[in-house]
Design a protein around this motif. Structure first.
Motif, PDB file in Angstrom:
ATOM      1  N   LEU A 247      13.796   7.807   1.415  1.00 54.69           N
ATOM      2  CA  LEU A 247      12.629   8.172   2.222  1.00 54.69           C
ATOM      3  C   LEU A 247      11.557   7.084   2.154  1.00 54.69           C
ATOM      4  N   TYR A 248      11.323   6.540   0.965  1.00 53.69           N
ATOM      5  CA  TYR A 248      10.378   5.434   0.852  1.00 53.69           C
ATOM      6  C   TYR A 248      10.851   4.225   1.663  1.00 53.69           C
ATOM      7  N   PHE A 249      12.153   3.957   1.584  1.00 53.59           N
ATOM      8  CA  PHE A 249      12.692   2.810   2.321  1.00 53.59           C
ATOM      9  C   PHE A 249      12.563   3.020   3.827  1.00 53.59           C
ATOM     10  N   ALA A 250      12.817   4.249   4.297  1.00 55.30           N
ATOM     11  CA  ALA A 250      12.710   4.534   5.726  1.00 55.30           C
ATOM     12  C   ALA A 250      11.283   4.318   6.212  1.00 55.30           C
ATOM     13  N   MET A 251      10.298   4.778   5.441  1.00 56.22           N
ATOM     14  CA  MET A 251       8.899   4.577   5.822  1.00 56.22           C
ATOM     15  C   MET A 251       8.527   3.103   5.784  1.00 56.22           C
ATOM     16  N   ALA A 252       9.012   2.405   4.765  1.00 55.94           N
ATOM     17  CA  ALA A 252       8.729   0.969   4.671  1.00 55.94           C
ATOM     18  C   ALA A 252       9.347   0.217   5.840  1.00 55.94           C
ATOM     19  N   LEU A 253      10.547   0.630   6.249  1.00 61.29           N
ATOM     20  CA  LEU A 253      11.214  -0.031   7.368  1.00 61.29           C
ATOM     21  C   LEU A 253      10.420   0.130   8.653  1.00 61.29           C
ATOM     22  N   VAL A 254       9.910   1.329   8.884  1.00 63.81           N
ATOM     23  CA  VAL A 254       9.080   1.566  10.074  1.00 63.81           C
ATOM     24  C   VAL A 254       7.841   0.675  10.042  1.00 63.81           C
ATOM     25  N   LEU A 255       7.203   0.586   8.886  1.00 62.24           N
ATOM     26  CA  LEU A 255       6.009  -0.257   8.763  1.00 62.24           C
ATOM     27  C   LEU A 255       6.340  -1.735   8.959  1.00 62.24           C
ATOM     28  N   MET A 256       7.477  -2.181   8.405  1.00 60.06           N
ATOM     29  CA  MET A 256       7.865  -3.585   8.548  1.00 60.06           C
ATOM     30  C   MET A 256       8.119  -3.942  10.009  1.00 60.06           C
ATOM     31  N   VAL A 257       8.815  -3.058  10.724  1.00 63.11           N
ATOM     32  CA  VAL A 257       9.096  -3.314  12.139  1.00 63.11           C
ATOM     33  C   VAL A 257       7.803  -3.325  12.937  1.00 63.11           C
ATOM     34  N   THR A 258       6.917  -2.364  12.641  1.00 64.20           N
ATOM     35  CA  THR A 258       5.636  -2.294  13.355  1.00 64.20           C
ATOM     36  C   THR A 258       4.804  -3.554  13.127  1.00 64.20           C
ATOM     37  N   MET A 259       4.721  -3.989  11.881  1.00 70.58           N
ATOM     38  CA  MET A 259       3.932  -5.182  11.583  1.00 70.58           C
ATOM     39  C   MET A 259       4.552  -6.431  12.196  1.00 70.58           C
ATOM     40  N   ARG A 260       5.877  -6.495  12.243  1.00 71.02           N
ATOM     41  CA  ARG A 260       6.519  -7.651  12.869  1.00 71.02           C
ATOM     42  C   ARG A 260       6.216  -7.692  14.371  1.00 71.02           C
ATOM     43  N   LEU A 261       6.215  -6.522  15.021  1.00 69.38           N
ATOM     44  CA  LEU A 261       5.879  -6.469  16.445  1.00 69.38           C
ATOM     45  C   LEU A 261       4.424  -6.894  16.672  1.00 69.38           C
ATOM     46  N   LEU A 262       3.525  -6.437  15.806  1.00 66.96           N
ATOM     47  CA  LEU A 262       2.122  -6.838  15.923  1.00 66.96           C
ATOM     48  C   LEU A 262       1.965  -8.340  15.693  1.00 66.96           C
TER      49      LEU A 262
ATOM     50  N   ASN B  30       0.824  -1.202   0.000  1.00 66.61           N
ATOM     51  CA  ASN B  30       0.000   0.000   0.000  1.00 66.61           C
ATOM     52  C   ASN B  30       0.861   1.256   0.000  1.00 66.61           C
ATOM     53  N   LEU B  31       1.954   1.228   0.753  1.00 62.66           N
ATOM     54  CA  LEU B  31       2.880   2.359   0.756  1.00 62.66           C
ATOM     55  C   LEU B  31       3.434   2.587  -0.649  1.00 62.66           C
ATOM     56  N   LYS B  32       3.852   1.515  -1.292  1.00 58.18           N
ATOM     57  CA  LYS B  32       4.423   1.652  -2.639  1.00 58.18           C
ATOM     58  C   LYS B  32       3.358   2.084  -3.651  1.00 58.18           C
ATOM     59  N   ASP B  33       2.151   1.551  -3.514  1.00 54.85           N
ATOM     60  CA  ASP B  33       1.071   1.939  -4.428  1.00 54.85           C
ATOM     61  C   ASP B  33       0.667   3.395  -4.259  1.00 54.85           C
ATOM     62  N   SER B  34       0.941   3.965  -3.080  1.00 50.77           N
ATOM     63  CA  SER B  34       0.530   5.345  -2.825  1.00 50.77           C
ATOM     64  C   SER B  34       1.188   6.331  -3.784  1.00 50.77           C
ATOM     65  N   ALA B  35       2.295   5.932  -4.413  1.00 48.15           N
ATOM     66  CA  ALA B  35       2.951   6.828  -5.375  1.00 48.15           C
ATOM     67  C   ALA B  35       2.037   7.166  -6.542  1.00 48.15           C
ATOM     68  N   LEU B  36       1.042   6.317  -6.812  1.00 52.55           N
ATOM     69  CA  LEU B  36       0.129   6.563  -7.937  1.00 52.55           C
ATOM     70  C   LEU B  36      -0.770   7.772  -7.706  1.00 52.55           C
ATOM     71  N   VAL B  37      -0.948   8.176  -6.437  1.00 53.60           N
ATOM     72  CA  VAL B  37      -1.826   9.316  -6.188  1.00 53.60           C
ATOM     73  C   VAL B  37      -1.236  10.613  -6.731  1.00 53.60           C
ATOM     74  N   SER B  38       0.061  10.599  -7.029  1.00 52.15           N
ATOM     75  CA  SER B  38       0.669  11.791  -7.624  1.00 52.15           C
ATOM     76  C   SER B  38       0.048  12.096  -8.983  1.00 52.15           C
ATOM     77  N   LEU B  39      -0.542  11.089  -9.627  1.00 52.13           N
ATOM     78  CA  LEU B  39      -1.122  11.266 -10.959  1.00 52.13           C
ATOM     79  C   LEU B  39      -2.507  11.915 -10.901  1.00 52.13           C
ATOM     80  N   ILE B  40      -3.056  12.096  -9.697  1.00 46.67           N
ATOM     81  CA  ILE B  40      -4.290  12.871  -9.562  1.00 46.67           C
ATOM     82  C   ILE B  40      -3.987  14.177  -8.827  1.00 46.67           C
TER      83      ILE B  40
END
Length: 220
Positions: A191-206, A152-162
């Motif tokens: 920056l994308y990698f940093a955000m993805a890393l935060v999400l990956m760590v959060t999901m692993r903790l959950l 979802n984070l990676k797909d969010s780049a498509l919103v730039s087209l609207i």
């Protein structure tokens, strides 16, 4: 141009990206459980409605869905959505459809003996779902849900087209203004990698929390 000078506008875009990712993930989670439970329902109408939603949004391009929400709705029904609302709604509907299959599949994977035991204990359908099936299914849902959040984070780049000024949009605008390519792309990637890393760590903790809560312990 100094790389540090390129960072502020990219950080502004990164904040927008982070916001729409979190908001659409939350919205998609609600839709995933609603549609996943609907697809598992005994009632044909709910199954049909959930199945229709899942197939439409899994079977069409996210970009086309965003274009429909932002460009087509005003023409069809006179409903105009702001770029950020269209982006969040589009991403939510898309991730919700994929997440619904995760919910449905995880519930179906629970051993049939658990259902039989619940019936033997005279539990109602609702009690069986929430007290027996869902706690076990949640453990199975966490890894694929983690993948969906990153996607979802990676797909969010498509919103730039609207015309939503997210990280990808800001990077494109900055390239046009400064004619710099490599430093902007490198910073955008980081920056994308940093955000993805935060999400990956959060999901692993959950995921680990779900394992502990289920009484199975942590196996990885």
């Amino acid at each position: 141009m100094n790389w540090i000078d390129l960072l502020p506008p990219l950080l502004v875009g990164a904040k927008v990206t982070a916001w729409i990712t979190l908001a659409s993930t939350a919205g998609g989670g609600v839709l995933a459980f609603a549609a996943g439970l609907g697809a598992s329902s005994r009632f044909r109408g709910w199954r049909w409605l959930a199945g229709f939603y899942i197939q439409v949004f899994r079977g069409t391009s996210l970009l086309v869905q965003l274009f429909w929400l932002y460009f087509a709705l005003p023409i069809l029904i006179g409903l105009s959505l702001s770029p950020i609302v269209a982006g969040i709604v589009g991403l939510s509907l898309n991730i919700g459809a994929y997440g619904a299959e995760v919910v449905r599949g995880s519930l179906a994977s629970v051993d049939s003996g658990q259902r039989e035991a619940a019936t033997a204990l005279n539990l109602s359908s609702r009690q069986t779902l929430w007290r027996v099936l869902m706690p076990q299914a949640l453990v199975e849902m966490m890894p694929p849900f983690g993948n969906l959040v990153i996607q979802n984070l990676k797909d969010s780049a498509l919103v730039s087209l609207i015309s939503l000024a997210d990280l990808a949009f800001q990077a494109g605008q900055l390239r046009n203004r400064t004619l710099e390519t490599l430093p902007i792309l490198v910073l955008t990637l980081l920056l994308y990698f940093a955000m993805a890393l935060v999400l990956m760590v959060t999901m692993r903790l959950l995921e680990r929390y779900a394992w502990r809560a289920s009484g199975r312990g942590v196996t990885h």
